[in-house]
Write a protein that holds these residues in place. Structure first.
Motif, PDB file in Angstrom:
ATOM      1  N   ALA A   4       0.865  -1.188   0.000  1.00  0.00           N
ATOM      2  CA  ALA A   4       0.000   0.000   0.000  1.00  0.00           C
ATOM      3  C   ALA A   4       0.894   1.228   0.000  1.00  0.00           C
ATOM      4  O   ALA A   4       1.104   1.877   1.022  1.00  0.00           O
ATOM      5  CB  ALA A   4      -0.908  -0.020   1.221  1.00  0.00           C
ATOM      6  N   ILE A   5       1.463   1.536  -1.162  1.00  0.00           N
ATOM      7  CA  ILE A   5       2.415   2.636  -1.273  1.00  0.00           C
ATOM      8  C   ILE A   5       1.832   3.717  -2.186  1.00  0.00           C
ATOM      9  O   ILE A   5       1.297   3.422  -3.249  1.00  0.00           O
ATOM     10  CB  ILE A   5       3.776   2.120  -1.804  1.00  0.00           C
ATOM     11  CG1 ILE A   5       4.823   3.231  -1.768  1.00  0.00           C
ATOM     12  CG2 ILE A   5       3.661   1.488  -3.160  1.00  0.00           C
ATOM     13  CD1 ILE A   5       6.227   2.716  -2.017  1.00  0.00           C
ATOM     14  N   PHE A   6       1.897   4.953  -1.743  1.00  0.00           N
ATOM     15  CA  PHE A   6       1.319   6.077  -2.477  1.00  0.00           C
ATOM     16  C   PHE A   6       2.292   7.245  -2.417  1.00  0.00           C
ATOM     17  O   PHE A   6       3.181   7.276  -1.570  1.00  0.00           O
ATOM     18  CB  PHE A   6      -0.031   6.481  -1.848  1.00  0.00           C
ATOM     19  CG  PHE A   6      -1.066   5.397  -1.940  1.00  0.00           C
ATOM     20  CD1 PHE A   6      -1.806   5.235  -3.100  1.00  0.00           C
ATOM     21  CD2 PHE A   6      -1.289   4.533  -0.880  1.00  0.00           C
ATOM     22  CE1 PHE A   6      -2.757   4.234  -3.197  1.00  0.00           C
ATOM     23  CE2 PHE A   6      -2.225   3.523  -0.971  1.00  0.00           C
ATOM     24  CZ  PHE A   6      -2.966   3.376  -2.123  1.00  0.00           C
ATOM     25  N   PRO A   7       2.112   8.245  -3.330  1.00  0.00           N
ATOM     26  CA  PRO A   7       1.113   8.347  -4.404  1.00  0.00           C
ATOM     27  C   PRO A   7       1.486   7.445  -5.588  1.00  0.00           C
ATOM     28  O   PRO A   7       2.650   7.232  -5.862  1.00  0.00           O
ATOM     29  CB  PRO A   7       1.176   9.810  -4.801  1.00  0.00           C
ATOM     30  CG  PRO A   7       2.592  10.201  -4.507  1.00  0.00           C
ATOM     31  CD  PRO A   7       2.964   9.435  -3.266  1.00  0.00           C
ATOM     32  N   ARG A   8       0.495   6.932  -6.271  1.00  0.00           N
ATOM     33  CA  ARG A   8       0.747   6.103  -7.434  1.00  0.00           C
ATOM     34  C   ARG A   8      -0.330   6.360  -8.480  1.00  0.00           C
ATOM     35  O   ARG A   8      -1.432   6.787  -8.185  1.00  0.00           O
ATOM     36  CB  ARG A   8       0.818   4.631  -7.058  1.00  0.00           C
ATOM     37  CG  ARG A   8      -0.491   3.979  -6.681  1.00  0.00           C
ATOM     38  CD  ARG A   8      -0.288   2.648  -5.955  1.00  0.00           C
ATOM     39  NE  ARG A   8       0.623   1.742  -6.619  1.00  0.00           N
ATOM     40  CZ  ARG A   8       1.063   0.600  -6.098  1.00  0.00           C
ATOM     41  NH1 ARG A   8       0.652   0.241  -4.883  1.00  0.00           N
ATOM     42  NH2 ARG A   8       1.873  -0.196  -6.753  1.00  0.00           N
ATOM     43  N   LEU A  41      -2.898   4.857 -10.772  1.00  0.00           N
ATOM     44  CA  LEU A  41      -3.662   3.629 -10.863  1.00  0.00           C
ATOM     45  C   LEU A  41      -4.079   3.352 -12.313  1.00  0.00           C
ATOM     46  O   LEU A  41      -3.699   4.067 -13.227  1.00  0.00           O
ATOM     47  CB  LEU A  41      -4.892   3.702  -9.947  1.00  0.00           C
ATOM     48  CG  LEU A  41      -4.596   3.891  -8.452  1.00  0.00           C
ATOM     49  CD1 LEU A  41      -5.895   3.999  -7.665  1.00  0.00           C
ATOM     50  CD2 LEU A  41      -3.739   2.760  -7.920  1.00  0.00           C
ATOM     51  N   GLY A  42      -4.884   2.303 -12.485  1.00  0.00           N
ATOM     52  CA  GLY A  42      -5.378   1.939 -13.816  1.00  0.00           C
ATOM     53  C   GLY A  42      -4.572   0.815 -14.430  1.00  0.00           C
ATOM     54  O   GLY A  42      -3.335   0.859 -14.445  1.00  0.00           O
ATOM     55  N   HIS A  43      -5.264  -0.227 -14.933  1.00  0.00           N
ATOM     56  CA  HIS A  43      -4.523  -1.346 -15.534  1.00  0.00           C
ATOM     57  C   HIS A  43      -5.242  -1.933 -16.742  1.00  0.00           C
ATOM     58  O   HIS A  43      -4.810  -2.955 -17.261  1.00  0.00           O
ATOM     59  CB  HIS A  43      -4.259  -2.429 -14.483  1.00  0.00           C
ATOM     60  CG  HIS A  43      -5.472  -3.181 -14.038  1.00  0.00           C
ATOM     61  ND1 HIS A  43      -6.453  -2.616 -13.272  1.00  0.00           N
ATOM     62  CD2 HIS A  43      -5.857  -4.471 -14.260  1.00  0.00           C
ATOM     63  CE1 HIS A  43      -7.397  -3.502 -13.033  1.00  0.00           C
ATOM     64  NE2 HIS A  43      -7.072  -4.639 -13.633  1.00  0.00           N
ATOM     65  N   GLU A  44      -6.312  -1.309 -17.229  1.00  0.00           N
ATOM     66  CA  GLU A  44      -6.982  -1.756 -18.457  1.00  0.00           C
ATOM     67  C   GLU A  44      -7.032  -0.564 -19.413  1.00  0.00           C
ATOM     68  O   GLU A  44      -7.648   0.464 -19.106  1.00  0.00           O
ATOM     69  CB  GLU A  44      -8.397  -2.255 -18.151  1.00  0.00           C
ATOM     70  CG  GLU A  44      -8.426  -3.520 -17.300  1.00  0.00           C
ATOM     71  CD  GLU A  44      -9.831  -4.005 -17.022  1.00  0.00           C
ATOM     72  OE1 GLU A  44     -10.186  -5.101 -17.485  1.00  0.00           O
ATOM     73  OE2 GLU A  44     -10.575  -3.275 -16.351  1.00  0.00           O
ATOM     74  N   SER A  55      -0.361   1.504 -15.119  1.00  0.00           N
ATOM     75  CA  SER A  55      -0.666   2.891 -14.722  1.00  0.00           C
ATOM     76  C   SER A  55      -1.345   3.660 -15.853  1.00  0.00           C
ATOM     77  O   SER A  55      -0.809   4.632 -16.395  1.00  0.00           O
ATOM     78  CB  SER A  55       0.618   3.607 -14.281  1.00  0.00           C
ATOM     79  OG  SER A  55       1.082   3.095 -13.053  1.00  0.00           O
ATOM     80  N   SER A  56      -2.561   3.244 -16.167  1.00  0.00           N
ATOM     81  CA  SER A  56      -3.253   3.800 -17.338  1.00  0.00           C
ATOM     82  C   SER A  56      -4.100   5.030 -17.036  1.00  0.00           C
ATOM     83  O   SER A  56      -4.624   5.658 -17.966  1.00  0.00           O
ATOM     84  CB  SER A  56      -4.146   2.719 -17.968  1.00  0.00           C
ATOM     85  OG  SER A  56      -5.078   2.227 -17.025  1.00  0.00           O
ATOM     86  N   PHE A  57      -4.271   5.408 -15.767  1.00  0.00           N
ATOM     87  CA  PHE A  57      -5.063   6.591 -15.441  1.00  0.00           C
ATOM     88  C   PHE A  57      -4.214   7.853 -15.613  1.00  0.00           C
ATOM     89  O   PHE A  57      -3.997   8.632 -14.692  1.00  0.00           O
ATOM     90  CB  PHE A  57      -5.602   6.514 -14.014  1.00  0.00           C
ATOM     91  CG  PHE A  57      -6.729   5.532 -13.822  1.00  0.00           C
ATOM     92  CD1 PHE A  57      -7.264   4.825 -14.890  1.00  0.00           C
ATOM     93  CD2 PHE A  57      -7.267   5.334 -12.562  1.00  0.00           C
ATOM     94  CE1 PHE A  57      -8.302   3.917 -14.711  1.00  0.00           C
ATOM     95  CE2 PHE A  57      -8.306   4.433 -12.376  1.00  0.00           C
ATOM     96  CZ  PHE A  57      -8.820   3.724 -13.445  1.00  0.00           C
TER      97      PHE A  57
END
Length: 620
Positions: free
Chosen positions: A265-269, A271-274, A351-353
């Motif tokens: 649970a590491i942030f900031p990241r 997100l998004g994978h599709e 990381s698609s977002f």
């Protein structure tokens, strides 16, 4: 093992477990509550494994008899009525060992083809599984547990190869012994676990095959005979066994299972994978794609070079092991920073977002630029993944006539027996034989035409499983969910029956499904990510050949516990299916083509389209 020749299992090539006369350790004959034996005082002598061969005469149900060639040596044919057949059958019928593969057996004999040996007590600070992993460059293709120790089953499972390794359980542990696995390991490893009672052999058809192979000098039986004693000296045989001078297979291994890493649970990241995108630029050494190509990034790597990626058996890259990492796989950096130069962490290597992303070539698949982006992106995870206990108590009841491996001549037959006649040479067998296009369903379960499928969870992955099962020709697809609003939508994907798990009354879901299917579903898919649901799916699968495929990931870390006895005796198998067993660079293209050819109905997964602009959730 009974073989009645009449029930569904005995008539099927998939199972050797008779449903008419289920295997159990009983003191009685199968069809009547009597042993048919009495002593000189008229007191009952109890049966043992339906054979009771330690006597001059015995009474055996026809379901437990197999007629054989009378020219077969009796002291060799009897070996095929239990132990030898179990081992040979497990490799032949259950595991289906392929040419050129690696096998690890926890039980020994160089004359029988064993090439390498591991003394479990001389492994130093390593476990046996670590030694085998090093010897085989990643694990054995097939592991057989032949002793009957739960800890040894765990060690065998740890020793088999990630991606396609099969662990076959042959030994019987103490009553109540339980196997415990992490559900995440079952999902991510791509391994299979299954039991093999009597090696998966059908007594009436397969034993004659083995006897013929022995007579043709293709099967070794002579080496299994270490001593021969007369019947009146039977106690000498037991003494030889206790002294270790007769053939047996002892082993003592430590239980060993490596701990999976928790999802960091590491942030900031980002997100998004599709996603679907267009290549803006490429790095040094990249040749598969060029600037301007349309591609899909996929969380599962496909390097195209390692043993796994070059094999049709696995979709788990061994050069780039799947993990939930905040970094790029070839370097300990995310390649992302914010306006202050601080790291922004990667998510599942995609990381698609974001408007731009950086993805390793191992995670990129070039696709047809004509494929609609809002459909093609659906194939990079969920839809691709979907498409593409009972304990035992051996009755310690005496007196009984022991013995369960024998050859004999039929002295007389009962009413209704037609398979054998007086004077026939037979072997009695403890097991009866009564005789009367998408990821997980496609790649992992290999769903067959006309079969029954049960899907636990009708979210996107569950619906994708239904679509895959439908396209594979499944006759009946049962959906299990708590949200009845999903039932109508699920019908469009081929779901034929529905079970609301909250409306089962005093029955479990598995009891409902077993009743609906007259014995259990051929294939069960767990698509939620709950260990309790995996156990329910396993319980819902059919005895003899049922497959349970794990697609959901349980974040709680609750262990998956199965009865060691049930794994051995049920004939079921359980396996994980990460990304549905698909190879990203090959199989995703097949799915996209199938959508473009209007074979699949990906558009039904899209319910709402939103613009990308971000708005604050709360204004103060």
């Amino acid at each position: 093992m009974p073989d009645c020749g009449e029930c569904t299992d005995c008539l099927s090539e998939k199972s050797n477990l008779c449903t008419k006369l289920p295997f159990k350790v009983s003191p009685w004959m199968d069809r009547e509550e009597t042993s048919r034996f009495t002593d000189m005082n008229g007191e009952t002598l109890h049966h043992f494994l339906f054979v009771s061969s330690f006597s001059e005469y015995t009474v055996v149900d026809i379901a437990h008899l197999t007629k054989i060639d009378p020219s077969t040596p009796a002291n060799r044919a009897c070996l095929l009525s239990c132990g030898v057949s179990t081992g040979v059958g497990a490799a032949w019928k259950t595991a289906k060992v392929e040419t050129g593969t690696t096998v690890a057996i926890f039980g020994l004999g160089k004359k029988f083809g064993v090439t390498d040996f591991v003394n479990s007590r001389n492994c130093g600070d390593k476990t046996v599984s670590q030694v085998i992993m090093e010897m085989t460059g990643g694990g054995a293709d097939y592991c057989f547990e032949c002793v009957g120790m739960t800890s040894l089953v765990h060690e065998a499972y740890a020793s088999c190869r990630k991606g396609w390794g099969k662990t076959v359980v042959l030994g019987v542990d103490q009553p109540g012994a339980m196997l415990t696995f992490r559900s995440s390991e079952v999902l991510h490893s791509g391994k299979s676990l299954m039991g093999s009672l009597f090696g998966g052999l059908k007594p009436k058809s397969d034993i004659p095959i083995l006897i013929k192979r022995y007579m043709d000098k293709e099967l070794q039986l002579d080496e299994f005979v270490t001593h021969e004693v007369d019947f009146e000296d039977i106690n000498k045989a037991f003494d030889l066994l206790l002294e270790g001078k007769s053939l047996r297979a002892p082993a003592a291994l430590q239980e060993s299972l490596s701990n999976a890493e928790d999802a960091p649970a590491i942030f900031p990241r980002i997100l998004g994978h599709e996603a679907v995108g267009v290549v803006e630029s490429i790095g040094e050494g990249v040749h598969e794609v060029a600037q301007g190509d349309t591609v899909v990034p996929v969380f599962l790597p496909d390097c195209g070079e390692c043993t796994d990626c070059l094999s049709n058996k696995s979709n788990l890259c061994s050069n780039f092991t799947f993990s939930i990492s905040p970094w790029m796989q070839r370097q300990e950096t995310s390649r992302f920073t914010d306006i202050n130069g601080e790291p922004l962490y990667h998510f599942m290597f995609v990381s698609s977002f974001s408007e731009y992303t950086v993805v390793d070539i191992a995670h990129v698949t070039k696709i047809d630029p004509q494929a609609p982006p809002n459909r093609a992106c659906l194939l990079t995870c969920g839809i691709g993944a979907g498409k593409l206990c009972s304990s035992y108590d051996a009755p310690a009841i005496f007196p009984r006539i022991l013995g369960h491996e024998a050859v004999g001549v039929v002295e007389s037959i009962g009413e209704g027996v037609h398979e054998v006649a007086q004077g026939d040479t037979v072997v009695p067998v403890f097991l009866p034989d009564c005789g009367e296009w998408v990821g997980a369903p496609w790649k992992r379960a290999e769903v067959e035409v006309g079969t029954t499928v049960a899907i636990f969870g009708l979210g996107s992955i569950g619906l994708a499983v239904a679509e895959g099962a439908r396209s594979r020709g499944a006759k009946r697809i049962i959906g299990v969910d708590v949200n009845e609003d999903r039932f109508e939508l699920a019908k469009k994907f081929g779901v034929t029956d529905f079970v609301n798990s909250r409306n089962c009354g005093d029955k479990t879901v598995s009891q409902i499904i077993i009743e609906m299917t007259d014995g259990g579903a051929d294939y069960c898919f767990e698509c939620v990510g709950l260990t309790s649901m995996i156990q329910e799916a396993y319980a819902s699968s059919r005895q003899g050949w049922g497959k349970t495929v794990v697609l959901g990931y349980d974040l709680s870390g609750e262990p998956l516990t199965l009865s060691s006895y049930e794994v051995l005796h049920s004939g079921k198998s359980i396996t994980g299916s990460l990304f549905g067993g698909l190879k990203p660079k090959h199989d995703v293209l097949i799915l996209i083509k199938r959508y473009m050819d209007k074979v699949t109905i990906i558009h039904l997964f899209l319910h709402l389209s939103l613009n990308f602009e971000v708005k604050p959730l709360l204004s103060i």
